[in-house]
Design a protein around this motif. Structure first.
Motif, PDB file in Angstrom:
ATOM      1  N   VAL A   1       7.189   4.866 -13.585  1.00  0.00           N
ATOM      2  CA  VAL A   1       7.087   3.647 -13.666  1.00  0.00           C
ATOM      3  C   VAL A   1       5.957   2.694 -13.418  1.00  0.00           C
ATOM      4  N   SER A   2       4.936   3.501 -12.519  1.00  0.00           N
ATOM      5  CA  SER A   2       3.760   2.880 -11.946  1.00  0.00           C
ATOM      6  C   SER A   2       3.034   4.009 -11.399  1.00  0.00           C
ATOM      7  N   PRO A   3       2.107   4.904 -12.333  1.00  0.00           N
ATOM      8  CA  PRO A   3       1.230   5.953 -11.972  1.00  0.00           C
ATOM      9  C   PRO A   3       0.380   5.277 -11.049  1.00  0.00           C
ATOM     10  N   ARG A   4      -0.228   4.305 -11.266  1.00  0.00           N
ATOM     11  CA  ARG A   4      -1.271   3.829 -10.330  1.00  0.00           C
ATOM     12  C   ARG A   4      -0.791   3.536  -9.049  1.00  0.00           C
ATOM     13  N   ARG A   5       0.629   3.059  -9.016  1.00  0.00           N
ATOM     14  CA  ARG A   5       1.056   2.913  -7.580  1.00  0.00           C
ATOM     15  C   ARG A   5       1.517   4.121  -6.912  1.00  0.00           C
TER      16      ARG A   5
ATOM     17  N   ALA B   1       0.806  -1.239  -0.028  1.00  0.00           N
ATOM     18  CA  ALA B   1       0.116   0.035  -0.165  1.00  0.00           C
ATOM     19  C   ALA B   1       0.797   1.285  -0.109  1.00  0.00           C
ATOM     20  N   SER B   2       2.147   1.147   0.261  1.00  0.00           N
ATOM     21  CA  SER B   2       3.020   2.241   0.427  1.00  0.00           C
ATOM     22  C   SER B   2       4.581   1.830   0.325  1.00  0.00           C
ATOM     23  N   THR B   3       5.307   2.580   0.472  1.00  0.00           N
ATOM     24  CA  THR B   3       6.801   2.568   0.247  1.00  0.00           C
ATOM     25  C   THR B   3       7.500   2.832   1.429  1.00  0.00           C
ATOM     26  N   VAL B   4       8.120   1.829   2.265  1.00  0.00           N
ATOM     27  CA  VAL B   4       9.214   2.356   3.407  1.00  0.00           C
ATOM     28  C   VAL B   4      10.264   2.990   2.683  1.00  0.00           C
TER      29      VAL B   4
ATOM     30  N   GLN C   1      -0.224   6.953  -7.222  1.00  0.00           N
ATOM     31  CA  GLN C   1      -1.580   7.339  -6.724  1.00  0.00           C
ATOM     32  C   GLN C   1      -2.014   6.647  -5.449  1.00  0.00           C
ATOM     33  N   ARG C   2      -1.790   5.243  -5.176  1.00  0.00           N
ATOM     34  CA  ARG C   2      -1.856   4.514  -4.179  1.00  0.00           C
ATOM     35  C   ARG C   2      -1.104   4.964  -2.908  1.00  0.00           C
ATOM     36  N   GLU C   3       0.238   5.419  -3.126  1.00  0.00           N
ATOM     37  CA  GLU C   3       1.368   5.859  -2.232  1.00  0.00           C
ATOM     38  C   GLU C   3       0.616   7.176  -1.524  1.00  0.00           C
ATOM     39  N   LEU C   4      -0.047   8.056  -2.312  1.00  0.00           N
ATOM     40  CA  LEU C   4      -0.517   9.101  -1.674  1.00  0.00           C
ATOM     41  C   LEU C   4      -1.923   8.923  -1.045  1.00  0.00           C
ATOM     42  N   GLU C   5      -2.680   7.979  -1.558  1.00  0.00           N
ATOM     43  CA  GLU C   5      -4.063   7.829  -0.897  1.00  0.00           C
ATOM     44  C   GLU C   5      -3.610   7.219   0.424  1.00  0.00           C
ATOM     45  N   SER C   6      -2.778   6.336   0.546  1.00  0.00           N
ATOM     46  CA  SER C   6      -2.679   5.581   1.816  1.00  0.00           C
ATOM     47  C   SER C   6      -2.075   6.479   3.081  1.00  0.00           C
TER      48      SER C   6
END
Length: 442
Positions: free
Chosen positions: A57-61, A30-33, A63-68
């Motif tokens: 490399v992954s616009p969808r990911r 859901a996010s990146t450490v 988006q998920r980074e900020l959403e989480s």
């Protein structure tokens, strides 16, 4: 993997692929450490910079980074600086969830543990850049429409709850909120804070990190004291604490994000004018209150003591990223970046985090001298925005060289580019991807 300084197309392709591997390796679902070893949770401004690189490399990911991250927002609008992963043992990081006790505080997100302080507001800028990377998917998912009210609430919290000096600028209440945790700029404001004894806590950062790179035990004890007092006071901002500083870098990033939020508002069908007005008011206050022509840069202001902090830190250069700075201010800042105190292009290849000529300068210790990739990325944008294109290109190439040679180090010696801190650091990899996307091989 360590890459040489060869700047040819093949090298750049390898560097991009390795940077992507770092980000994918640090992804948790859901996010990146920032780093599994040293920072095993989600950090606020880290996630913003990570999303900026992930969009390539992954616009969808991305988006998920900020959403989480924004899913952990408090009811008062604040975005906490750490969102804790419940699968990570509590002893892996200090101060952890047992210290912050967010779940015992009213108005915090259910089912999540977070810290109670904040970090610089890069998030609206990141959200706009992520949207622009894949606008079709962003619109289909309602990305900006869903994020806009959260970002607006975040900025409103800062504007209404954190003008502690009554001067139209946001104050930080803990050095960690600046993101530049151990800067010598905080030495004076911290001097009256009674440190918690080192026997009262366990420093997990010294298990995974080198003591000579990290804050001293005394400084860490002061950080813990401030955080404890803020927590025990219910994380209230209307009760004066022992530390309150107007930081130019923090305020500059808020201005840039307010400008981005105005664009987001238009795209989301909301009124952009309040954000433009707030950005303009903040910009005027920043120049009026924190600009020092004698130093040729912006200075922090100690709200408690009622005086400027006469120290030259990279935070005082970050307003260069603002395109609407008065020309004389921007021109002076460009000169300061390349002058004796920061030495870009002469003494240093990347901008140090602190004054090269100061007795407090230390090229190895956390934020007391090393060059960081996020501040250099911001300054690269600023140099380019104010006509210093040659310097901006050279800085971008230096960042690529340093990242490749140091295995994406957390930070580097500004003169030698020797890697310091942890390796395979997420925002280093992310911002490498963004620099590569914006430059062409010579």
């Amino acid at each position: 993997m360590t890459l040489t300084a060869d700047r040819g197309p093949l090298h750049r392709d390898l560097l991009a692929r390795e940077a992507a591997r770092v980000l994918f390796g640090n992804w948790t679902g859901a996010s990146t450490v920032p780093s599994h070893a040293l920072y095993p949770h989600q950090w606020s401004w880290d996630s913003a910079f990570i999303a900026i690189g992930l969009r390539h490399v992954s616009p969808r990911r991305a988006q998920r980074e900020l959403e989480s991250l924004l899913g952990a927002q408090w009811d008062d609008g604040r975005v906490p600086h750490i969102v804790f992963n419940p699968e990570v043992p509590h002893a892996a990081y200090f101060p952890g969830p047992d210290f912050w006790r967010s779940s015992r505080t009213a108005g915090t997100p259910r089912g999540l543990e977070t810290s109670g302080i904040v970090q610089p507001p890069v998030h609206a800028l990141a959200a706009l850049l992520v949207h622009e990377a894949d606008p079709d998917t962003s619109r289909a998912r309602g990305f900006l429409r869903r994020l806009y009210p959260r970002l607006a609430a975040w900025h409103a919290y800062l504007a209404t709850r954190r003008d502690l000096g009554g001067r139209g600028l946001v104050s930080i209440v803990h050095p960690w909120e600046a993101g530049m945790d151990n800067s010598p700029c905080w030495d004076g404001p911290l001097s009256s804070v009674d440190p918690v004894p080192v026997s009262a806590f366990r420093r997990a950062d010294l298990v995974a990190g080198t003591a000579s790179d990290r804050p001293t035990d005394v400084d860490y004890g002061r950080y813990v004291r401030l955080a404890t007092d803020y927590r025990d006071g219910g994380y209230r901002d209307d009760v004066p604490g022992a530390f309150a500083v107007e930081d130019p870098g923090f305020n500059a990033l808020l201005i840039a994000s307010e400008q981005a939020l105005a664009t987001i508002a238009e795209l989301a069908g909301a009124d952009p004018h309040p954000h433009r007005a707030r950005a303009a008011a903040l910009s005027a206050a920043l120049v009026e209150r924190l600009w020092d022509p004698e130093y040729g840069m912006f200075l922090c202001h100690d709200v408690r003591a009622g005086r400027p902090v006469r120290r030259r830190s990279v935070t005082g250069l970050l307003p260069l990223m603002l395109p609407d700075l008065p020309p004389e201010v921007a021109g002076t800042l460009v000169g300061t970046v390349g002058g004796a105190h920061f030495g870009l292009g002469t003494d240093t290849a990347m901008v140090p985090s602190f004054d090269l000529l100061s007795d407090a300068y230390d090229p190895a210790r956390y934020w007391r001298g090393p060059a960081w990739f996020n501040t250099n990325w911001l300054l690269q944008r600023g140099l380019g925005a104010h006509g210093a294109e040659t310097e901006a290109r050279a800085l971008g190439e230096a960042m690529l060289d340093a990242a490749g040679a140091s295995s994406f180090a957390e930070y580097v010696d500004p003169r030698t580019a020797q890697g310091r801190g942890t390796r395979r650091f997420s925002w280093t990899a992310a911002l490498v991807l963004d620099v590569l996307a914006g430059t062409k091989a010579p």
